[in-house]
Design a protein around this motif. Structure first.
Motif, PDB file in Angstrom:
ATOM      1  N   LEU A  99      -4.007  -6.410  -0.379  1.00  0.00           N
ATOM      2  CA  LEU A  99      -3.398  -7.619  -0.920  1.00  0.00           C
ATOM      3  C   LEU A  99      -4.100  -8.850  -0.381  1.00  0.00           C
ATOM      4  CD1 LEU A  99       0.426  -6.866  -0.807  1.00  0.00           C
ATOM      5  CD2 LEU A  99      -1.033  -7.005  -2.803  1.00  0.00           C
TER       6      LEU A  99
ATOM      7  N   LEU B 148      -6.141 -11.303  -2.967  1.00  0.00           N
ATOM      8  CA  LEU B 148      -5.549 -12.603  -3.243  1.00  0.00           C
ATOM      9  C   LEU B 148      -6.044 -13.694  -2.302  1.00  0.00           C
ATOM     10  CD1 LEU B 148      -1.942 -11.387  -3.977  1.00  0.00           C
ATOM     11  CD2 LEU B 148      -3.756 -11.910  -5.590  1.00  0.00           C
TER      12      LEU B 148
ATOM     13  N   SER C 139      -4.633 -15.563  -9.987  1.00  0.00           N
ATOM     14  CA  SER C 139      -4.034 -14.349  -9.422  1.00  0.00           C
ATOM     15  C   SER C 139      -2.583 -14.635  -9.045  1.00  0.00           C
ATOM     16  CB  SER C 139      -4.820 -13.876  -8.197  1.00  0.00           C
ATOM     17  OG  SER C 139      -4.778 -14.829  -7.167  1.00  0.00           O
ATOM     18  N   ASP C 140      -1.757 -13.599  -9.126  1.00  0.00           N
ATOM     19  CA  ASP C 140      -0.347 -13.736  -8.780  1.00  0.00           C
ATOM     20  C   ASP C 140       0.166 -12.383  -8.316  1.00  0.00           C
ATOM     21  OD1 ASP C 140       2.179 -14.879  -8.474  1.00  0.00           O
ATOM     22  OD2 ASP C 140       2.688 -14.781 -10.595  1.00  0.00           O
ATOM     23  N   LYS C 141       1.154 -12.398  -7.429  1.00  0.00           N
ATOM     24  CA  LYS C 141       1.807 -11.168  -7.006  1.00  0.00           C
ATOM     25  C   LYS C 141       3.304 -11.423  -6.924  1.00  0.00           C
ATOM     26  CE  LYS C 141       1.422 -11.754  -2.014  1.00  0.00           C
ATOM     27  NZ  LYS C 141       2.755 -11.613  -1.459  1.00  0.00           N
ATOM     28  N   ASP C 142       4.075 -10.357  -7.107  1.00  0.00           N
ATOM     29  CA  ASP C 142       5.519 -10.446  -7.023  1.00  0.00           C
ATOM     30  C   ASP C 142       6.038  -9.082  -6.596  1.00  0.00           C
ATOM     31  OD1 ASP C 142       8.107 -11.510  -7.238  1.00  0.00           O
ATOM     32  OD2 ASP C 142       8.273 -11.014  -9.367  1.00  0.00           O
ATOM     33  N   SER C 143       7.178  -9.085  -5.916  1.00  0.00           N
ATOM     34  CA  SER C 143       7.800  -7.841  -5.476  1.00  0.00           C
ATOM     35  C   SER C 143       9.273  -7.842  -5.840  1.00  0.00           C
ATOM     36  CB  SER C 143       7.667  -7.676  -3.958  1.00  0.00           C
ATOM     37  OG  SER C 143       6.324  -7.535  -3.591  1.00  0.00           O
TER      38      SER C 143
ATOM     39  N   THR D  67       5.706  -3.598  -6.054  1.00  0.00           N
ATOM     40  CA  THR D  67       4.872  -4.801  -6.048  1.00  0.00           C
ATOM     41  C   THR D  67       3.907  -4.755  -7.223  1.00  0.00           C
ATOM     42  OG1 THR D  67       5.004  -4.992  -3.650  1.00  0.00           O
ATOM     43  CG2 THR D  67       3.182  -6.134  -4.714  1.00  0.00           C
TER      44      THR D  67
ATOM     45  N   LEU E 206       0.604  -6.961  -9.178  1.00  0.00           N
ATOM     46  CA  LEU E 206      -0.443  -7.974  -9.057  1.00  0.00           C
ATOM     47  C   LEU E 206      -1.080  -8.178 -10.427  1.00  0.00           C
ATOM     48  CD1 LEU E 206      -1.821  -6.011  -6.150  1.00  0.00           C
ATOM     49  CD2 LEU E 206      -1.598  -8.454  -5.874  1.00  0.00           C
TER      50      LEU E 206
ATOM     51  N   LEU F 251       4.870 -11.933 -13.432  1.00  0.00           N
ATOM     52  CA  LEU F 251       3.614 -12.496 -12.962  1.00  0.00           C
ATOM     53  C   LEU F 251       3.079 -13.482 -13.995  1.00  0.00           C
ATOM     54  CD1 LEU F 251       2.233  -8.969 -12.153  1.00  0.00           C
ATOM     55  CD2 LEU F 251       2.995 -10.604 -10.433  1.00  0.00           C
TER      56      LEU F 251
END
Length: 174
Positions: free
Chosen positions: A17, A21, A33-37, A42, A44, A164
């Protein structure tokens, strides 16, 4: 769509990660770029000019994708979708995605509850590339401004979802 073999990299999620990122901005929709959980699940999303980005996951090395946030006329790019910690059922993980493309002219749903991944579970904290291969090409007729994608990844077995948004600057044709 391209198939991926079982050569998924066994990279540690935290290191990967960070590497993936490293150039991202914290502002949603303002970055390539984006990430979320949602709990352990998770997702990306990364805009890249590496049209074969998924091949990076066939090596035991930690994958590092090139993130591209400006595209000029007649350039090609790809939306890389990656996930980790989906809940397996009988050793299988199933991910569905909604993908909407947007640009200065508006937005358009391009994938609606589409299969992003339906395959083996490789273990916890392993980054897995989605099997959905979305590529795009800009043209000199495209209006200048922000363009990109909004993505919802849904872990079918756990019911968890991540949202995302990734964007890039579209330069005017000359």
């Amino acid at each position: 769509m391209h198939g991926r073999g079982p050569g998924i990299a066994s990279a540690c999620l935290g290191l990967a990660l960070a590497a993936l990122l490293a150039t991202s901005s914290p502002t949603l929709g303002q970055s390539a770029s984006d990430k979320d959980s949602d709990g352990p699940f998770t997702g990306l999303a990364i805009i890249t000019d590496d049209l074969k980005w998924y091949k990076l996951f066939e090596s035991p090395k930690t994958p590092v994708l090139s993130v591209k946030d400006v595209f000029g006329p007649n350039e090609r790019g790809a939306l890389a979708l990656i996930f980790s910690n989906a809940q397996p059922r009988n050793g299988v993980v199933k991910i569905e995605c909604d993908v909407t493309a947007f640009d200065p002219r508006g937005k358009k749903l391009i994938v609606d509850d589409g299969a992003c991944y339906d395959g083996p579970f490789y273990g916890e904290n392993i980054l897995v590339p989605a099997l959905l291969d979305l590529q795009f090409e800009t043209s000199k007729e495209d209006p200048a401004g922000r363009a990109g994608f909004t993505v919802t990844m849904h872990d079918v077995h756990s019911g968890r979802k991540v949202k995302l948004t990734v964007a890039y600057e579209l330069e005017a044709g000359k």
